[in-house]
Design a protein around this motif. Structure first.
Motif, PDB file in Angstrom:
ATOM      1  N   PRO A 102       0.807  -1.221   0.000  1.00 55.41           N
ATOM      2  CA  PRO A 102       0.000   0.000   0.000  1.00 55.41           C
ATOM      3  C   PRO A 102       0.838   1.268   0.000  1.00 55.41           C
ATOM      4  N   GLY A 103       0.453   2.176  -0.862  1.00 59.64           N
ATOM      5  CA  GLY A 103       1.158   3.447  -0.961  1.00 59.64           C
ATOM      6  C   GLY A 103       2.277   3.467  -1.977  1.00 59.64           C
ATOM      7  N   SER A 104       2.602   2.307  -2.548  1.00 62.00           N
ATOM      8  CA  SER A 104       3.716   2.250  -3.508  1.00 62.00           C
ATOM      9  C   SER A 104       3.282   2.583  -4.933  1.00 62.00           C
ATOM     10  N   GLY A 105       1.974   2.596  -5.179  1.00 65.97           N
ATOM     11  CA  GLY A 105       1.482   2.968  -6.500  1.00 65.97           C
ATOM     12  C   GLY A 105       1.162   1.781  -7.395  1.00 65.97           C
ATOM     13  N   TYR A 106       0.500   2.083  -8.515  1.00 68.02           N
ATOM     14  CA  TYR A 106       0.148   1.064  -9.502  1.00 68.02           C
ATOM     15  C   TYR A 106       1.422   0.403 -10.051  1.00 68.02           C
TER      16      TYR A 106
END
Length: 391
Positions: A102-106
């Motif tokens: 989570p939070g690392s992006g697509y």
């Protein structure tokens, strides 16, 4: 007999029977169909070794022609990059699964492709947290543009066009066949991108989705590609694009990701049953050329009949001249055979007569074609016509 051998035996007998019919069997090619009905000149489907089904414990094996994007090996993370900046992704491979951080992006694939059959399996966290769109949320983006929603909707209502396996913002799924959180969900998707010509949409594109074996999207047409809060409009897609997977703040896991490229549709000049008249004429000429090349390698009646067969696809003066001369010679030879010796020629005569009947029926030869009349006369005198069955 071993029951498992029956399908192979049936196929063998069917193929033998069709080959015996030659090219003079079903309705011939026409202006929009380059192939005859039951056409043995039509290419055989390529052999694909099927894969195996997944279990909760073990992912299945892809079919032999699949392009594997992730099978559980740690090194396969190299096939994926951050969608934000193209750098190595911060997602992790854990216990054979590709897991969102989570939070690392697509993330997106380095591989790009268009129309395809896509297989992907996902699992929402077994610990249930949040509700509606805040629970086990992710998304699978075909060509990076069309989202098939990933969401833990097991006893979790949300807006219908944002439900698991919805075409996000466009069409809700027809059913909710999801398993419980923590279990593996299986998406099988058939994707066809929109087709534009001269700036005009000639095929909107469509998508079909099965979830855990249940049909949830049935040939759903696109409306641009969908999106969040705003209605999308029809637009052209590039030839190829990556597969993207969404980071929506939940540690959703993915496994067994593969695709199979699909052939072109008729609107793109693909070899489907109905084509434009121009494309059909070109294809018929190509088929006829191949048949003539094959005929040149044969001898006797087989050569003659193969040249005649080519005329059903495309006219060719040399092929007609050869076949006509050969059948004239054959008919003269048969009429010269003494009546008590004709029985040994029965098979040949009936085979050639059947071909000539077909060619005359479909006006590839004139109805009063002399060799045909000569052979018909022999058949009548010898009483070789099949007798109608008694009721």
């Amino acid at each position: 007999m071993n029951r498992s051998a029956l399908p192979s035996l049936a196929l063998s007998l069917l193929t033998t029977a069709a080959l015996a019919e030659g090219g003079f069997y079903g309705d011939p090619p026409d202006k929009t169909h380059p192939w005859a009905i039951h056409d043995m000149n039509r290419p055989q489907p390529p052999r694909v070794e099927p894969g195996t089904f997944s279990s909760q414990e073990q992912p299945g094996r892809p079919p032999s022609d699949a392009v594997v994007l992730f099978s559980g090996k740690p090194e396969e993370i190299e096939k994926w990059i951050s969608d934000k900046n193209g750098e190595p992704t911060k997602w992790v491979v854990k216990d054979g699964a590709l897991q969102c951080v989570p939070g690392s992006g697509y993330i997106r694939t380095k591989e790009e492709f268009g129309d395809c059959q896509l297989h992907i399996e996902w699992s929402a966290p077994s610990k249930v947290e949040g509700n509606s769109q805040g629970r086990g949320n992710s998304g699978v983006f075909l060509m990076g543009a069309v989202e098939v929603q990933v969401l833990d909707n097991y006893n979790n209502p949300t807006y219908a066009d944002g439900f698991a396996s919805s075409i996000y913002g466009i069409n809700p799924p027809a059913a909710n066949p999801l398993r419980a959180p923590g279990e593996w969900q299986v998406y099988d998707i058939v994707f066809r991108k929109p087709v534009f010509k001269d700036g005009q949409e000639i095929d909107p594109g469509y998508i079909t989705v099965f979830v855990n074996g249940v049909l949830t999207q049935d040939h759903t047409p696109f409306e641009g590609g969908g999106g969040h809060m705003r209605r999308s409009k029809a637009k052209a897609f590039p030839e190829k694009g990556p597969l993207k997977i969404q980071d929506h703040g939940n540690p959703v896991r993915f496994r067994n990701i593969w695709y199979r490229p699909l052939p072109k549709r008729a609107v793109e000049g693909g070899e489907y049953s109905r084509m434009s008249e121009e494309a059909t004429a070109a294809k018929r000429a190509e088929i006829a050329k191949g048949i003539r090349e094959d005929a040149a390698k044969l001898e006797g009646n087989a050569k003659m009949l193969r040249f005649f067969e080519s005329l059903c696809y495309d006219e060719n003066a040399e092929a007609r001249e050869f076949a006509t001369a050969a059948v004239n010679d054959f008919a003269k030879a048969m009429t010269a055979v003494p009546a008590d010796k004709l029985e040994s020629k029965k098979g040949e005569i009936l085979q050639v007569a059947k071909a000539l009947r077909y060619l005359a029926q479909w006006q590839f030869l004139p109805a009063d074609f002399a060799p045909k009349a000569d052979l018909e006369a022999i058949i009548k005198v010898q009483d070789w016509e099949p007798k109608p069955k008694k009721k």
